[in-house]
Motif scaffolding. Structure first.
Motif, PDB file in Angstrom:
ATOM      1  N   TYR A  54       0.850  -1.193   0.000  1.00  0.00           N
ATOM      2  CA  TYR A  54       0.000   0.000   0.000  1.00  0.00           C
ATOM      3  C   TYR A  54       0.883   1.238   0.000  1.00  0.00           C
ATOM      4  N   GLU A  57      -0.550   8.166  -0.739  1.00  0.00           N
ATOM      5  CA  GLU A  57      -0.399   9.376  -1.551  1.00  0.00           C
ATOM      6  C   GLU A  57      -0.445  10.620  -0.674  1.00  0.00           C
ATOM      7  N   ALA A 253     -12.539   2.488  -2.760  1.00  0.00           N
ATOM      8  CA  ALA A 253     -11.550   2.203  -3.805  1.00  0.00           C
ATOM      9  C   ALA A 253     -12.178   1.368  -4.906  1.00  0.00           C
ATOM     10  N   GLY A 255     -10.810  -1.084  -8.526  1.00  0.00           N
ATOM     11  CA  GLY A 255      -9.623  -1.647  -9.144  1.00  0.00           C
ATOM     12  C   GLY A 255      -9.939  -2.772 -10.110  1.00  0.00           C
ATOM     13  N   TYR A 274      -5.734  -1.570  -6.747  1.00  0.00           N
ATOM     14  CA  TYR A 274      -6.841  -0.702  -6.345  1.00  0.00           C
ATOM     15  C   TYR A 274      -6.368   0.739  -6.243  1.00  0.00           C
ATOM     16  N   HIS A 275      -7.254   1.655  -6.593  1.00  0.00           N
ATOM     17  CA  HIS A 275      -6.995   3.084  -6.376  1.00  0.00           C
ATOM     18  C   HIS A 275      -8.067   3.639  -5.441  1.00  0.00           C
ATOM     19  N   GLU A 276      -7.648   4.202  -4.334  1.00  0.00           N
ATOM     20  CA  GLU A 276      -8.588   4.832  -3.401  1.00  0.00           C
ATOM     21  C   GLU A 276      -8.937   6.227  -3.914  1.00  0.00           C
ATOM     22  N   TYR A 277     -10.220   6.482  -4.046  1.00  0.00           N
ATOM     23  CA  TYR A 277     -10.663   7.778  -4.560  1.00  0.00           C
ATOM     24  C   TYR A 277     -11.309   8.643  -3.490  1.00  0.00           C
ATOM     25  N   GLU A 290      -4.784   8.004   2.113  1.00  0.00           N
ATOM     26  CA  GLU A 290      -5.426   7.712   0.836  1.00  0.00           C
ATOM     27  C   GLU A 290      -4.327   7.329  -0.136  1.00  0.00           C
ATOM     28  N   GLY A 291      -4.503   6.207  -0.852  1.00  0.00           N
ATOM     29  CA  GLY A 291      -3.419   5.764  -1.718  1.00  0.00           C
ATOM     30  C   GLY A 291      -3.823   4.630  -2.634  1.00  0.00           C
ATOM     31  N   ASP A 292      -2.833   3.819  -3.009  1.00  0.00           N
ATOM     32  CA  ASP A 292      -3.034   2.718  -3.952  1.00  0.00           C
ATOM     33  C   ASP A 292      -2.600   1.405  -3.315  1.00  0.00           C
ATOM     34  N   THR A 293      -3.362   0.339  -3.606  1.00  0.00           N
ATOM     35  CA  THR A 293      -3.084  -0.983  -3.058  1.00  0.00           C
ATOM     36  C   THR A 293      -2.785  -1.965  -4.184  1.00  0.00           C
TER      37      THR A 293
END
Length: 302
Positions: A54, A57, A253, A255, A274-277, A290-293
């Motif tokens: 993870y 951001e 999120a 993905g 996955y992208h958390e929006y 908040e970020g990407d998994t």
């Protein structure tokens, strides 16, 4: 009068000291499961390994607004899960049990805290699940499970990257899969986790109950490759008891996932991104990442 930055600094100093950032305010990290996650396996002993990374951001406050400064971090987890489906039945369902041992490596670089670096690594809190119930129909599968995350790992109230949570969590699971065609090439699935926490001894705070849903829409090609759209949505349902704020955390999120099963080898491999929006903070942590998994999942029939 305090400035917003002063408030954020106070939140970091007194609240973010809680836990790894993946979960909303409990133990279960979203994005662990995806397509067909709510279908319990058949009789036997299984090993399932999860490699999860993870990237943070930025951090958001309770309104979902990113706090200023260069704030970043990462969480890398290797979780070892053992599942035993006993071959016995209870309430018309296949009965099984499970255990999870996570290994974590956590790093934060927090500009809002004066550019401080926090890190920790080691074995996280262990999960024991004495109850898995799996029902199977012609076009559907359903699962219920119950277990507890034990407060077994090291926890440092002064370290936001601590691998331990400092409290225990009872987790209830309910989900289902619906196969849309007779060949079972198309499916829709949802798997929910409800978490009930104990008091965090070092702070006297009891995190509020939370609910998470992981969902997927998948299609299996004639080659056996399965592709699909996945996502997760998580909400803290109650404010933390004893916290200085009534904010409730949440994260969302979306993905994609790909997976393949080798039946003769008894091996399944899946990968997802996955992208958390959207994310907002709750009382225990004060700020929410908040970020990407990114996830790799290996299942081996033993």
């Amino acid at each position: 009068m305090q400035t917003r930055k002063t408030v954020w600094l106070a939140a970091l100093g007194a609240s973010l000291v809680a836990t790894p950032v993946l979960a909303v305010n409990g133990h279960y990290p979203p994005g662990i499961e995806g397509l067909n996650a709510a279908a319990a396996p058949s009789e036997g002993l299984y090993y399932r390994g999860y490699l999860l990374h993870y990237d943070v951001e930025h951090f958001n406050d309770g309104t979902g607004t990113a706090v200023p400064g260069d704030n970043s971090g990462s969480v890398t987890a290797l979780a070892h899960r053992f599942i035993w489906m006993t071959g016995k039945q209870f309430l018309g369902a296949d009965y099984g049990m499970e255990a999870i041992v996570p290994m974590l490596d956590i790093e934060f670089e927090l500009g809002i805290a004066g550019g401080q670096r926090f890190d920790d690594d080691g074995i996280g809190d262990v999960f024991v699940g004495p109850l898995i119930l799996g029902w199977h129909g012609e076009q559907w599968d359903a699962t219920f499970a119950a277990g507890h995350w034990f407060d077994s790992a090291d926890f440092d109230v002064a370290n936001p990257a601590s691998v331990g949570k400092g409290y225990g969590t009872t987790m209830l699971t309910l989900g289902g899969v619906w196969h849309l065609d007779a060949e079972k090439r198309w499916n829709v699935s949802a798997l929910s986790r409800y978490e009930i926490k104990t008091e965090q001894d070092d702070t006297g705070i009891t995190p509020g109950d939370s609910w998470l849903v992981e969902w997927g829409i998948g299609h299996r090609l004639t080659s056996g490759l399965e592709l699909g759209l996945v996502g997760y949505d998580a909400w803290q349902l109650e404010a933390d008891d004893g916290a200085t704020t009534g904010d409730k955390a949440e994260r969302h999120a979306i993905g994609v996932e790909a997976g393949y099963l080798w039946p003769t080898a008894g091996v399944m491999l899946k990968g997802a991104a996955y992208h958390e929006y959207d994310a907002g903070a709750g009382g225990l942590k004060g700020l929410e990442s908040e970020g990407d998994t990114f996830r790799l999942q290996l299942t081996k029939f033993l």
